[in-house]
Design a protein around this motif. Structure first.
Motif, PDB file in Angstrom:
ATOM      1  N   LEU A  15      42.887  50.738  46.074  1.00 21.03           N
ATOM      2  CA  LEU A  15      41.397  51.208  45.627  1.00 21.03           C
ATOM      3  C   LEU A  15      40.569  50.892  46.575  1.00 21.03           C
ATOM      4  O   LEU A  15      40.277  49.964  47.522  1.00 21.03           O
ATOM      5  N   PRO A  16      38.998  52.124  46.933  1.00 21.11           N
ATOM      6  CA  PRO A  16      37.931  52.252  47.407  1.00 21.11           C
ATOM      7  C   PRO A  16      37.261  50.925  47.144  1.00 21.11           C
ATOM      8  O   PRO A  16      36.591  50.295  48.185  1.00 21.11           O
ATOM      9  N   ILE A  17      37.664  49.728  45.975  1.00 18.64           N
ATOM     10  CA  ILE A  17      36.384  48.891  46.161  1.00 18.64           C
ATOM     11  C   ILE A  17      36.741  47.610  46.692  1.00 18.64           C
ATOM     12  O   ILE A  17      38.049  47.453  46.291  1.00 18.64           O
ATOM     13  N   GLU A 146      27.785  57.422  37.208  1.00 17.68           N
ATOM     14  CA  GLU A 146      28.449  56.567  38.449  1.00 17.68           C
ATOM     15  C   GLU A 146      29.284  56.540  38.030  1.00 17.68           C
ATOM     16  O   GLU A 146      30.578  55.959  38.292  1.00 17.68           O
ATOM     17  N   GLN A 147      29.195  55.028  36.742  1.00 21.42           N
ATOM     18  CA  GLN A 147      30.642  54.852  36.223  1.00 21.42           C
ATOM     19  C   GLN A 147      31.590  55.353  35.783  1.00 21.42           C
ATOM     20  O   GLN A 147      32.899  54.426  36.194  1.00 21.42           O
ATOM     21  N   GLN A 148      31.334  56.162  34.901  1.00 20.76           N
ATOM     22  CA  GLN A 148      32.441  56.694  34.812  1.00 20.76           C
ATOM     23  C   GLN A 148      33.021  57.444  35.656  1.00 20.76           C
ATOM     24  O   GLN A 148      34.517  57.948  36.449  1.00 20.76           O
ATOM     25  N   ALA A 149      32.576  58.025  36.968  1.00 19.17           N
ATOM     26  CA  ALA A 149      33.158  58.409  38.154  1.00 19.17           C
ATOM     27  C   ALA A 149      33.779  57.818  38.930  1.00 19.17           C
ATOM     28  O   ALA A 149      35.181  58.017  39.669  1.00 19.17           O
ATOM     29  N   ALA A 150      32.930  56.761  38.749  1.00 16.51           N
ATOM     30  CA  ALA A 150      34.360  55.449  39.749  1.00 16.51           C
ATOM     31  C   ALA A 150      35.509  55.550  38.863  1.00 16.51           C
ATOM     32  O   ALA A 150      36.599  55.095  39.678  1.00 16.51           O
ATOM     33  N   VAL A 151      35.641  54.550  37.429  1.00 17.47           N
ATOM     34  CA  VAL A 151      36.371  55.094  37.268  1.00 17.47           C
ATOM     35  C   VAL A 151      37.232  56.140  37.041  1.00 17.47           C
ATOM     36  O   VAL A 151      39.021  55.990  36.966  1.00 17.47           O
ATOM     37  N   GLU A 152      37.103  56.826  37.125  1.00 22.55           N
ATOM     38  CA  GLU A 152      38.241  58.450  36.841  1.00 22.55           C
ATOM     39  C   GLU A 152      38.755  58.059  38.650  1.00 22.55           C
ATOM     40  O   GLU A 152      39.777  58.247  39.299  1.00 22.55           O
ATOM     41  N   ASP A 156      42.668  57.878  39.320  1.00 22.54           N
ATOM     42  CA  ASP A 156      43.582  59.404  40.172  1.00 22.54           C
ATOM     43  C   ASP A 156      44.059  58.915  40.937  1.00 22.54           C
ATOM     44  O   ASP A 156      45.237  59.554  40.967  1.00 22.54           O
ATOM     45  N   LEU A 157      44.425  56.947  41.241  1.00 20.72           N
ATOM     46  CA  LEU A 157      45.175  56.823  42.208  1.00 20.72           C
ATOM     47  C   LEU A 157      46.663  56.657  41.679  1.00 20.72           C
ATOM     48  O   LEU A 157      47.359  56.229  42.907  1.00 20.72           O
ATOM     49  N   ILE A 158      46.844  56.330  39.872  1.00 19.44           N
ATOM     50  CA  ILE A 158      47.437  55.393  39.889  1.00 19.44           C
ATOM     51  C   ILE A 158      48.570  56.882  39.174  1.00 19.44           C
ATOM     52  O   ILE A 158      48.157  57.459  38.741  1.00 19.44           O
ATOM     53  N   GLU A 159      49.614  57.239  39.792  1.00 22.89           N
ATOM     54  CA  GLU A 159      50.669  58.369  39.399  1.00 22.89           C
ATOM     55  C   GLU A 159      51.389  58.234  37.786  1.00 22.89           C
ATOM     56  O   GLU A 159      51.432  58.761  37.188  1.00 22.89           O
ATOM     57  N   ASP A 160      51.231  56.828  37.428  1.00 27.16           N
ATOM     58  CA  ASP A 160      52.480  56.639  36.310  1.00 27.16           C
ATOM     59  C   ASP A 160      50.675  56.756  35.322  1.00 27.16           C
ATOM     60  O   ASP A 160      50.072  56.514  35.201  1.00 27.16           O
ATOM     61  N   GLN A 161      50.673  58.423  34.220  1.00 22.92           N
ATOM     62  CA  GLN A 161      49.968  58.002  33.296  1.00 22.92           C
ATOM     63  C   GLN A 161      50.166  57.181  32.255  1.00 22.92           C
ATOM     64  O   GLN A 161      48.899  57.073  32.096  1.00 22.92           O
ATOM     65  N   PHE A 167      45.002  51.594  32.582  1.00 24.59           N
ATOM     66  CA  PHE A 167      43.839  50.604  33.099  1.00 24.59           C
ATOM     67  C   PHE A 167      42.522  51.751  33.162  1.00 24.59           C
ATOM     68  O   PHE A 167      41.485  50.785  33.060  1.00 24.59           O
ATOM     69  N   SER A 168      41.935  52.475  32.734  1.00 27.80           N
ATOM     70  CA  SER A 168      41.011  53.519  32.546  1.00 27.80           C
ATOM     71  C   SER A 168      40.513  52.660  31.200  1.00 27.80           C
ATOM     72  O   SER A 168      38.735  52.500  31.323  1.00 27.80           O
ATOM     73  N   LYS A 169      41.243  52.262  30.258  1.00 21.39           N
ATOM     74  CA  LYS A 169      41.079  51.970  29.278  1.00 21.39           C
ATOM     75  C   LYS A 169      40.070  50.520  29.193  1.00 21.39           C
ATOM     76  O   LYS A 169      38.820  50.385  29.034  1.00 21.39           O
ATOM     77  N   ALA A 170      40.795  49.727  30.221  1.00 21.05           N
ATOM     78  CA  ALA A 170      40.728  48.215  30.130  1.00 21.05           C
ATOM     79  C   ALA A 170      39.320  48.469  31.610  1.00 21.05           C
ATOM     80  O   ALA A 170      38.730  48.026  31.130  1.00 21.05           O
TER      81      ALA A 170
END
Length: 179
Positions: A15-17, A146-152, A156-161, A167-170
């Motif tokens: 991740l870029p963070i 901004e937070q929505q964009a960071a989560v998305e 997006d880097l995760i292949e397994d849906q 991860f998005s939910k958490a």
């Protein structure tokens, strides 16, 4: 054998963070995910009720030894007592996920700690309970753009849906309750 924890750490490394704060956030999300899975395994269909009374979860490492301690803050004495009674089952569930816990402490939440509920889901809101609705509106804050964009971007880097959705939910739950 790659554990879920190993996969999450590998994902977080991509991740870029960056920085110490990002590492702490990553570890907190991992601990919350591991704990949630352990509670769901131990409590089955009553897990959401137990999780709704959890205010914080930490896995602390002793500096002198390699022993780890599970620390759980809960706002209900009956939940703390039940967690204490089932602590060995919880430790086994965590061990199966790669966390070897030596001891566990169950602490009563006080003050502002009672406002934190990292495991309360939108679906778990008790709409017929006015007290719960007041609590929920005081502790959950919608994400800004901004937070929505960071989560998305992170998701997006995760292949397994399935992993991406979890991860998005958490991340969303963590950001909504810690603003």
């Amino acid at each position: 054998m790659n554990s879920l924890q190993d996969k999450l750490y590998a994902l977080f490394d991509e991740l870029p963070i960056q920085g110490e704060a990002a590492q702490k956030m990553r570890r907190a999300l991992i601990v919350q995910g591991l704990f949630r899975q352990a509670i769901e395994q131990v409590y089955k269909d009553k897990a959401s009720y137990v999780l709704s009374h959890i205010n914080a979860v930490y896995i602390m490492k002793n500096d002198d030894t390699t022993d780890k301690e599970l620390i759980i803050y809960a706002d209900d004495s009956l939940i703390r007592a039940d967690l204490d009674a089932r602590q060995e089952f919880i430790k086994v569930a965590l061990f199966a996920q790669g966390e070897e816990i030596r001891t566990a402490r169950f602490i009563a939440s006080r003050g502002n700690m009672k406002k934190h509920h990292p495991f309360v889901e939108i679906e778990d809101i008790e709409y017929d309970n006015p007290q719960y609705l007041v609590y929920f509106t005081q502790t959950h804050h919608p994400l800004d753009d901004e937070q929505q964009a960071a989560v998305e971007a992170a998701t997006d880097l995760i292949e397994d849906q399935r992993v991406a959705q979890s991860f998005s939910k958490a991340m969303r739950a963590n950001l909504e309750t810690h603003n």
